[in-house]
Write a protein that holds these residues in place. Sequence first.
Motif, short mmCIF file in Angstrom:
data_model
loop_
_atom_site.label_atom_id
_atom_site.label_comp_id
_atom_site.label_asym_id
_atom_site.label_seq_id
_atom_site.Cartn_x
_atom_site.Cartn_y
_atom_site.Cartn_z
N ASP A 23 0.83 -1.21 0.00
CA ASP A 23 0.00 0.00 0.00
C ASP A 23 0.87 1.26 0.00
O ASP A 23 0.57 2.22 -0.71
CB ASP A 23 -0.95 -0.01 1.20
CG ASP A 23 -2.02 1.06 1.09
OD1 ASP A 23 -2.69 1.13 0.04
OD2 ASP A 23 -2.18 1.82 2.06
N ASN A 24 1.95 1.25 0.77
CA ASN A 24 2.87 2.39 0.77
C ASN A 24 3.53 2.58 -0.60
O ASN A 24 3.67 3.71 -1.07
CB ASN A 24 3.95 2.23 1.86
CG ASN A 24 3.42 2.44 3.24
OD1 ASN A 24 2.39 3.09 3.45
ND2 ASN A 24 4.10 1.89 4.23
N ILE A 25 3.93 1.49 -1.21
CA ILE A 25 4.56 1.57 -2.54
C ILE A 25 3.55 2.09 -3.56
O ILE A 25 3.86 3.01 -4.34
CB ILE A 25 5.12 0.20 -2.96
CG1 ILE A 25 6.32 -0.16 -2.09
CG2 ILE A 25 5.50 0.21 -4.44
CD1 ILE A 25 6.76 -1.61 -2.19
N MET A 73 8.81 -5.27 -8.07
CA MET A 73 8.94 -4.14 -9.01
C MET A 73 9.61 -2.96 -8.32
O MET A 73 10.48 -2.30 -8.89
CB MET A 73 7.58 -3.73 -9.57
CG MET A 73 7.06 -4.66 -10.64
SD MET A 73 5.59 -4.03 -11.48
CE MET A 73 4.33 -4.36 -10.26
N HIS A 74 9.20 -2.69 -7.09
CA HIS A 74 9.78 -1.57 -6.35
C HIS A 74 11.28 -1.80 -6.14
O HIS A 74 12.08 -0.88 -6.34
CB HIS A 74 9.07 -1.41 -5.00
CG HIS A 74 9.60 -0.29 -4.18
ND1 HIS A 74 9.43 1.03 -4.54
CD2 HIS A 74 10.29 -0.29 -3.03
CE1 HIS A 74 10.01 1.80 -3.63
NE2 HIS A 74 10.53 1.03 -2.71
N GLN A 75 11.66 -3.02 -5.78
CA GLN A 75 13.07 -3.33 -5.59
C GLN A 75 13.85 -3.16 -6.89
O GLN A 75 14.94 -2.61 -6.90
CB GLN A 75 13.25 -4.75 -5.04
CG GLN A 75 14.69 -5.13 -4.80
CD GLN A 75 15.38 -4.26 -3.77
OE1 GLN A 75 14.74 -3.65 -2.92
NE2 GLN A 75 16.68 -4.18 -3.84
N ALA A 76 13.29 -3.63 -8.00
CA ALA A 76 13.96 -3.48 -9.29
C ALA A 76 14.15 -2.00 -9.63
O ALA A 76 15.23 -1.59 -10.07
CB ALA A 76 13.15 -4.17 -10.40
N ASN A 83 17.77 8.09 -8.15
CA ASN A 83 16.96 9.25 -7.79
C ASN A 83 15.59 8.79 -7.27
O ASN A 83 14.85 8.14 -8.00
CB ASN A 83 16.80 10.14 -9.03
CG ASN A 83 15.99 11.38 -8.77
OD1 ASN A 83 15.25 11.48 -7.80
ND2 ASN A 83 16.11 12.34 -9.67
N PRO A 84 15.24 9.13 -6.02
CA PRO A 84 13.94 8.70 -5.48
C PRO A 84 12.74 9.12 -6.33
O PRO A 84 11.75 8.39 -6.41
CB PRO A 84 13.88 9.36 -4.10
CG PRO A 84 15.31 9.60 -3.74
CD PRO A 84 16.03 9.85 -5.03
N ALA A 85 12.83 10.26 -7.00
CA ALA A 85 11.73 10.71 -7.85
C ALA A 85 11.52 9.75 -9.02
O ALA A 85 10.38 9.47 -9.41
CB ALA A 85 11.98 12.13 -8.36
N ASN A 86 12.60 9.23 -9.57
CA ASN A 86 12.48 8.26 -10.67
C ASN A 86 11.86 6.96 -10.18
O ASN A 86 11.05 6.35 -10.88
CB ASN A 86 13.84 7.98 -11.30
CG ASN A 86 14.37 9.15 -12.09
OD1 ASN A 86 13.65 10.08 -12.41
ND2 ASN A 86 15.66 9.10 -12.39
N ILE A 87 12.22 6.54 -8.98
CA ILE A 87 11.67 5.31 -8.41
C ILE A 87 10.16 5.46 -8.26
O ILE A 87 9.39 4.57 -8.61
CB ILE A 87 12.33 4.99 -7.05
CG1 ILE A 87 13.82 4.71 -7.24
CG2 ILE A 87 11.63 3.82 -6.37
CD1 ILE A 87 14.62 4.70 -5.94
N SER A 88 9.74 6.58 -7.75
CA SER A 88 8.30 6.82 -7.52
C SER A 88 7.53 7.11 -8.80
O SER A 88 6.39 6.68 -8.94
CB SER A 88 8.11 7.99 -6.57
OG SER A 88 8.63 7.69 -5.31
N ASN A 89 8.15 7.83 -9.72
CA ASN A 89 7.41 8.30 -10.89
C ASN A 89 7.41 7.36 -12.09
O ASN A 89 6.57 7.50 -12.98
CB ASN A 89 7.94 9.67 -11.32
CG ASN A 89 7.70 10.72 -10.26
OD1 ASN A 89 6.76 10.64 -9.47
ND2 ASN A 89 8.56 11.72 -10.22
#
Length: 131
Positions: A23-25, A73-76, A83-89
């Motif tokens: 849910d957080n991811i 997917m989040h780990q990949a 960059n955290p923004a790239n991970i999230s976006n």
Amino acid sequence: MGLAKRNGFETKALSRIGFKAADNILSSWGCTNQQSQNILKLSKSSYHKFKATPETIKLSDDQLERVSYILNMHQALRLVFSNPANISNFMGMKNNNDYFAGRSPLEIIESGKFGDLYEVARRVDALRGEL
């Protein structure tokens, strides 16, 4: 025997921890509650009940597998991007490769179809091989 039991895990604990992480991811990816419900295959009432009282969570094997794909997917993405923004976006960005055809990964998985989640997870995981 369920997936969690076969692997020596207690389903309730795994459900609680997995749901919270997924849910957080999903939230960090910009998912609405409805999208999260679709992706996790949860009813609106169950989703809100689990958020309010996490100790009541017990996910099915299908739902636990969905959680696993989200975590993978989040780990990949964390391995591919610094960059955290790239991970999230990334999941909300339009993608022009043949499979995505101008859609974002999130647009595909929000259908709630297991096959769509599997295919997107496979393709996101493949990004690690491009490092």
